[in-house]
Write an enzyme that holds these catalytic residues in place. Sequence first.
Site, PDB file in Angstrom:
ATOM      1  N   ASP A   6       0.957  -1.052  -0.006  1.00 51.76           N
ATOM      2  CA  ASP A   6      -0.020   0.066  -0.038  1.00 51.76           C
ATOM      3  C   ASP A   6       1.046   1.241  -0.052  1.00 51.76           C
ATOM      4  OD1 ASP A   6      -2.248   1.515   0.036  1.00 51.76           O
ATOM      5  OD2 ASP A   6      -2.737   1.047   2.389  1.00 51.76           O
ATOM      6  N   ARG A  37     -11.033 -12.703   7.807  1.00 50.62           N
ATOM      7  CA  ARG A  37      -9.764 -13.259   6.835  1.00 50.62           C
ATOM      8  C   ARG A  37     -10.210 -14.819   6.447  1.00 50.62           C
ATOM      9  NH1 ARG A  37      -5.228 -10.792   8.997  1.00 50.62           N
ATOM     10  NH2 ARG A  37      -5.369  -9.846  11.265  1.00 50.62           N
TER      11      ARG A  37
HETATM   12  P1  5GP Z   1       1.676  -0.194   3.862  1.00 52.08           P
HETATM   13  O1  5GP Z   1       2.342  -0.280   4.962  1.00 52.08           O
HETATM   14  O2  5GP Z   1       2.257  -0.598   2.618  1.00 52.08           O
HETATM   15  O3  5GP Z   1       0.940   0.790   3.773  1.00 52.08           O
HETATM   16  O4  5GP Z   1       0.408  -1.403   4.093  1.00 52.08           O
HETATM   17  C1  5GP Z   1       0.433  -2.488   4.142  1.00 52.08           C
HETATM   18  C2  5GP Z   1      -0.101  -3.388   5.166  1.00 52.08           C
HETATM   19  O5  5GP Z   1      -1.426  -2.548   5.580  1.00 52.08           O
HETATM   20  C3  5GP Z   1      -0.656  -4.527   4.462  1.00 52.08           C
HETATM   21  O6  5GP Z   1       0.312  -5.406   4.634  1.00 52.08           O
HETATM   22  C4  5GP Z   1      -2.001  -4.791   5.083  1.00 52.08           C
HETATM   23  O7  5GP Z   1      -1.664  -5.652   6.303  1.00 52.08           O
HETATM   24  C5  5GP Z   1      -2.569  -3.532   5.511  1.00 52.08           C
HETATM   25  N1  5GP Z   1      -3.470  -3.088   4.347  1.00 52.08           N
HETATM   26  C6  5GP Z   1      -3.348  -2.093   3.241  1.00 52.08           C
HETATM   27  N2  5GP Z   1      -4.129  -1.933   2.720  1.00 52.08           N
HETATM   28  C7  5GP Z   1      -5.128  -2.860   3.212  1.00 52.08           C
HETATM   29  C8  5GP Z   1      -6.706  -3.174   2.761  1.00 52.08           C
HETATM   30  O8  5GP Z   1      -7.162  -2.643   1.684  1.00 52.08           O
HETATM   31  N3  5GP Z   1      -7.189  -4.177   3.551  1.00 52.08           N
HETATM   32  C9  5GP Z   1      -6.495  -4.758   4.489  1.00 52.08           C
HETATM   33  N4  5GP Z   1      -7.437  -5.646   4.951  1.00 52.08           N
HETATM   34  N5  5GP Z   1      -5.316  -4.350   5.104  1.00 52.08           N
HETATM   35  C10 5GP Z   1      -4.751  -3.496   4.393  1.00 52.08           C
END
Ligand code: 5GP
Length: 186
Positions: free
Chosen positions: A109, A171
């Site tokens: 993300d 989940r």
């Molecule tokens: P980042 O650190 O890249 O912003 O986010 C990554 C983590 O955030 C992912 O591994 C996941 O655990 C959580 N995450 C990001 N987007 C989503 C989403 O749309 N749904 C869910 N359930 N988790 C997300």
Amino acid sequence: MPDRTPPDRPVVSIRFSAAEIASRVEEMATDLAGKLEPDTLVVSVLKGSFVFAADLIRALSRAGADWSMDFLTLSSYGSGTESGTLIFTKELRLDVRHRHVLVVDDILDTGKTLNAVLERLRRLQPASLKTCVLLDKPERRSGSLQADYVGFSIPNQFVVGYGLDYDERYRNLPYIGVLKNPPPAE
Ligand code: 5GP
Ligand code: MG
């Protein structure tokens, strides 16, 4: 069997069906099996990637790859849809030094999580470090990080299912879906 789901639980609309996910995981494994070094260490980032990683390693074996596996847990404090402070709450058990490592995560993300994982692993001196994510949300990226292998690219929507939670629920869903009426982020 009585349905004990609380009536106010948000409804989910299907974005990727179980069959679509299975066929993409099989494709990714075939691609990876042709490129991974023998005895690659697959590192699954918990909790979100556990379902994807379980399917991926079995598909890797069908495709002829040789791997071993370990897990680390990064916890983000806060239970809603926004990520908070990241803390490693479970470390690797296997030795990473001089190993070829494939990091498996659920979603890339902003990149904050994967960057933290890569930084931690690089310090352990692996022979090589590759990344594989099921979902990529390029719109939200804060730096230039890209995964080496991506299942699906999606817009900036909050998704659940296939290992991904909303407040520790969903989940179990065999598909990936979007919350239709997500409660406001905390
Ligand atoms: P980042 O650190 O890249 O912003 O986010 C990554 C983590 O955030 C992912 O591994 C996941 O655990 C959580 N995450 C990001 N987007 C989503 C989403 O749309 N749904 C869910 N359930 N988790 C997300
Ligand atoms: Mg995650």
